[in-house]
Design a protein around this motif. Structure first.
Motif, PDB file in Angstrom:
ATOM      1  N   ARG A 124      46.171  28.850  15.725  1.00  0.00           N
ATOM      2  CA  ARG A 124      46.351  27.880  16.818  1.00  0.00           C
ATOM      3  C   ARG A 124      46.733  28.598  18.110  1.00  0.00           C
ATOM      4  O   ARG A 124      46.270  28.229  19.195  1.00  0.00           O
ATOM      5  N   LEU A 125      47.569  29.615  18.023  1.00  0.00           N
ATOM      6  CA  LEU A 125      47.929  30.385  19.218  1.00  0.00           C
ATOM      7  C   LEU A 125      46.688  31.049  19.833  1.00  0.00           C
ATOM      8  O   LEU A 125      46.534  31.077  21.061  1.00  0.00           O
ATOM      9  N   THR A 126      45.820  31.569  18.970  1.00  0.00           N
ATOM     10  CA  THR A 126      44.592  32.197  19.457  1.00  0.00           C
ATOM     11  C   THR A 126      43.704  31.187  20.163  1.00  0.00           C
ATOM     12  O   THR A 126      43.133  31.469  21.229  1.00  0.00           O
ATOM     13  N   LYS A 127      43.586  29.993  19.596  1.00  0.00           N
ATOM     14  CA  LYS A 127      42.764  28.950  20.208  1.00  0.00           C
ATOM     15  C   LYS A 127      43.317  28.545  21.571  1.00  0.00           C
ATOM     16  O   LYS A 127      42.567  28.329  22.528  1.00  0.00           O
ATOM     17  N   ILE A 128      44.628  28.426  21.657  1.00  0.00           N
ATOM     18  CA  ILE A 128      45.250  28.073  22.933  1.00  0.00           C
ATOM     19  C   ILE A 128      44.953  29.144  23.981  1.00  0.00           C
ATOM     20  O   ILE A 128      44.612  28.840  25.125  1.00  0.00           O
ATOM     21  N   ALA A 129      45.086  30.411  23.578  1.00  0.00           N
ATOM     22  CA  ALA A 129      44.834  31.507  24.514  1.00  0.00           C
ATOM     23  C   ALA A 129      43.407  31.475  25.039  1.00  0.00           C
ATOM     24  O   ALA A 129      43.165  31.650  26.241  1.00  0.00           O
ATOM     25  N   GLU A 130      42.446  31.229  24.145  1.00  0.00           N
ATOM     26  CA  GLU A 130      41.041  31.302  24.522  1.00  0.00           C
ATOM     27  C   GLU A 130      40.549  30.040  25.224  1.00  0.00           C
ATOM     28  O   GLU A 130      39.710  30.107  26.123  1.00  0.00           O
ATOM     29  N   GLU A 131      41.046  28.868  24.824  1.00  0.00           N
ATOM     30  CA  GLU A 131      40.558  27.624  25.408  1.00  0.00           C
ATOM     31  C   GLU A 131      41.134  27.365  26.788  1.00  0.00           C
ATOM     32  O   GLU A 131      40.482  26.745  27.636  1.00  0.00           O
ATOM     33  N   PHE A 132      42.358  27.836  27.040  1.00  0.00           N
ATOM     34  CA  PHE A 132      43.007  27.525  28.307  1.00  0.00           C
ATOM     35  C   PHE A 132      43.243  28.759  29.168  1.00  0.00           C
ATOM     36  O   PHE A 132      43.905  28.678  30.199  1.00  0.00           O
ATOM     37  N   ASN A 133      42.697  29.908  28.755  1.00  0.00           N
ATOM     38  CA  ASN A 133      42.838  31.153  29.509  1.00  0.00           C
ATOM     39  C   ASN A 133      44.296  31.444  29.839  1.00  0.00           C
ATOM     40  O   ASN A 133      44.658  31.714  30.983  1.00  0.00           O
ATOM     41  N   VAL A 134      45.147  31.377  28.826  1.00  0.00           N
ATOM     42  CA  VAL A 134      46.565  31.691  29.008  1.00  0.00           C
ATOM     43  C   VAL A 134      46.884  32.985  28.261  1.00  0.00           C
ATOM     44  O   VAL A 134      46.180  33.382  27.327  1.00  0.00           O
ATOM     45  N   ALA A 135      47.947  33.631  28.700  1.00  0.00           N
ATOM     46  CA  ALA A 135      48.466  34.792  27.983  1.00  0.00           C
ATOM     47  C   ALA A 135      49.476  34.292  26.950  1.00  0.00           C
ATOM     48  O   ALA A 135      50.345  33.473  27.276  1.00  0.00           O
ATOM     49  N   VAL A 136      49.347  34.744  25.725  1.00  0.00           N
ATOM     50  CA  VAL A 136      50.315  34.396  24.681  1.00  0.00           C
ATOM     51  C   VAL A 136      51.144  35.650  24.397  1.00  0.00           C
ATOM     52  O   VAL A 136      50.596  36.675  23.976  1.00  0.00           O
ATOM     53  N   TYR A 137      52.446  35.555  24.647  1.00  0.00           N
ATOM     54  CA  TYR A 137      53.360  36.673  24.406  1.00  0.00           C
ATOM     55  C   TYR A 137      54.301  36.277  23.281  1.00  0.00           C
ATOM     56  O   TYR A 137      55.029  35.280  23.379  1.00  0.00           O
ATOM     57  N   ILE A 138      54.257  37.012  22.183  1.00  0.00           N
ATOM     58  CA  ILE A 138      55.117  36.715  21.043  1.00  0.00           C
ATOM     59  C   ILE A 138      56.001  37.919  20.757  1.00  0.00           C
ATOM     60  O   ILE A 138      55.596  39.068  20.920  1.00  0.00           O
ATOM     61  N   THR A 139      57.226  37.654  20.353  1.00  0.00           N
ATOM     62  CA  THR A 139      58.108  38.729  19.912  1.00  0.00           C
ATOM     63  C   THR A 139      58.182  38.695  18.394  1.00  0.00           C
ATOM     64  O   THR A 139      57.987  37.652  17.763  1.00  0.00           O
ATOM     65  N   ASN A 140      58.450  39.846  17.827  1.00  0.00           N
ATOM     66  CA  ASN A 140      58.475  39.966  16.373  1.00  0.00           C
ATOM     67  C   ASN A 140      59.655  40.829  15.953  1.00  0.00           C
ATOM     68  O   ASN A 140      60.215  41.576  16.765  1.00  0.00           O
ATOM     69  N   GLN A 141      60.022  40.722  14.698  1.00  0.00           N
ATOM     70  CA  GLN A 141      61.109  41.515  14.140  1.00  0.00           C
ATOM     71  C   GLN A 141      60.535  42.679  13.341  1.00  0.00           C
ATOM     72  O   GLN A 141      59.322  42.769  13.138  1.00  0.00           O
ATOM     73  N   VAL A 142      61.390  43.576  12.903  1.00  0.00           N
ATOM     74  CA  VAL A 142      60.957  44.686  12.064  1.00  0.00           C
ATOM     75  C   VAL A 142      61.630  44.600  10.706  1.00  0.00           C
ATOM     76  O   VAL A 142      62.696  43.988  10.550  1.00  0.00           O
TER      77      VAL A 142
END
Length: 354
Positions: free
Chosen positions: A260-278
């Protein structure tokens, strides 16, 4: 089908029967169809009216569908024609030429991070149309970078901004609006106006996190958003799914949310920035001083287009390394501390303009 887990209104997880799981899967498909139609410029209210009588799993519209839709109060023939035309357009989407794809890539916007060294490492900044992941432990600068992007995204395009609004999904309770104020002042922007252009939601379960994305597409179809932040993307999945017995289900749900995040990025031309843990990497070897790897496994690794590893350097320095990217060379950028004064201390892109 084995029973699945579901969070009730009080946030308590309960077992769901197989038929309930199937109902939720159908509801998810309908949500996706609604989002797609909204992304084609169809009014959200009209799409919801249509959903009441037409199976919106994006079937090819026929005369029976059109007749049913025209019988709905508030849907004129012109609106029905527009809905059916959008559905046909979505269903006919498939292959495109390399030239068409190159033309689409020209719409990519690169949003400054506030650090000249980091922008140079990233080829200009955080990209739209893709997911950028930043991972490492605490005090590595992931969340401060998120706060800075909340401001820089609202800069005009000619100032290396995105000229758009920001959506922020917070799973750890780390967003602080007061941290936005000095960053906005550093960029010469009105702090109150900047805060008004950030929509914020606190997620408490992985299902809550996913559902927040379902309603976000409607907002993005109507307002000029340019950035979506999820800080952190993995936290609630690690909380709600524990032990190896639930790992397969966790990864499946994580994959759905990342899709869903990928679809949002591609359909609305937005940058998706996510943080992750190790997490600890037992296979890292005895010669590696800090054997850590990003959480989420291969599912997250394949979903993120650009992966950044942030770590604490000497003193107040923070180091960013390209961990994986399809179009960026390996390299590192060293900046000053990523606290409330780092944009003032570092200067970077703003000093280049002064």
């Amino acid at each position: 089908m084995a029973p699945s887990r579901h969070a009730d209104e009080g946030g308590q997880l309960q077992l769901m029967e197989p038929d309930r799981v199937e109902e939720e899967e159908e509801e998810e498909e309908c949500f996706e169809s609604i989002d797609k139609l909204i992304s084609q410029g169809i009014n959200a209210g009209d799409v919801k009216k249509a959903a009441g009588c037409w199976d919106l799993h994006l079937q090819w519209p026929n005369d029976a569908h059109q007749e049913s839709l025209t019988g709905i109060k508030g849907l004129s023939e012109a609106k029905v024609d527009k809905i059916c035309e959008a559905a046909e357009k979505l269903l006919s989407q498939g292959f495109m030429t390399g030239s068409d794809l190159l033309l689409k890539r020209k719409s990519v916007v690169r949003i400054t991070t506030g650090s000249q060294a980091l922008d140079e490492l990233l080829g200009g900044g955080i990209e739209t149309l893709c997911i950028t992941e930043a991972f490492r432990g605490v005090s590595s600068g992931k969340t401060q970078l998120a706060h800075t992007l909340c401001v820089s995204t609202q800069l005009p395009i000619h100032m290396h901004g995105g000229n758009g609004k920001v959506a922020y999904i917070d799973t750890e309770g780390t967003f602080r609006p007061e941290r936005i104020v000095p960053i906005a002042e550093r960029f010469g922007m009105d702090a109150n106006a900047v805060l008004d252009n950030i929509i914020y939601a606190r997620a408490y379960t992985y299902e809550h996190q996913h559902n927040l994305l379902l309603g976000l597409a409607a907002k993005m179809a109507e307002e000029p958003f340019r950035l979506l932040i999820v800080d952190s993307v993995i936290t609630l999945f690690r909380v709600d799914f524990s032990g190896r017995g639930e790992l397969a289900e966790r990864q499946q749900k994580l994959a759905q949310m990342l899709s869903r995040l990928t679809k949002i990025a591609e359909e609305f031309n937005v940058a998706v920035y996510i943080t992750n843990q190790v997490i600890a990497d037992p296979g890292g070897g005895m010669f590696i001083t800090d054997p850590k790897k990003p959480a989420g496994g291969h599912v997250l690794a394949h979903a993120a287009t650009i992966r950044l590893m942030l770590r604490k350097g000497k003193g107040e320095q923070r180091v960013c390394k390209i961990f994986d990217a399809p179009n960026l060379p390996e390299g590192e950028a060293i900046s000053f501390c990523f606290d409330d004064i780092y944009v003032t201390a570092f200067g970077g892109i703003m000093d280049a303009k002064d």
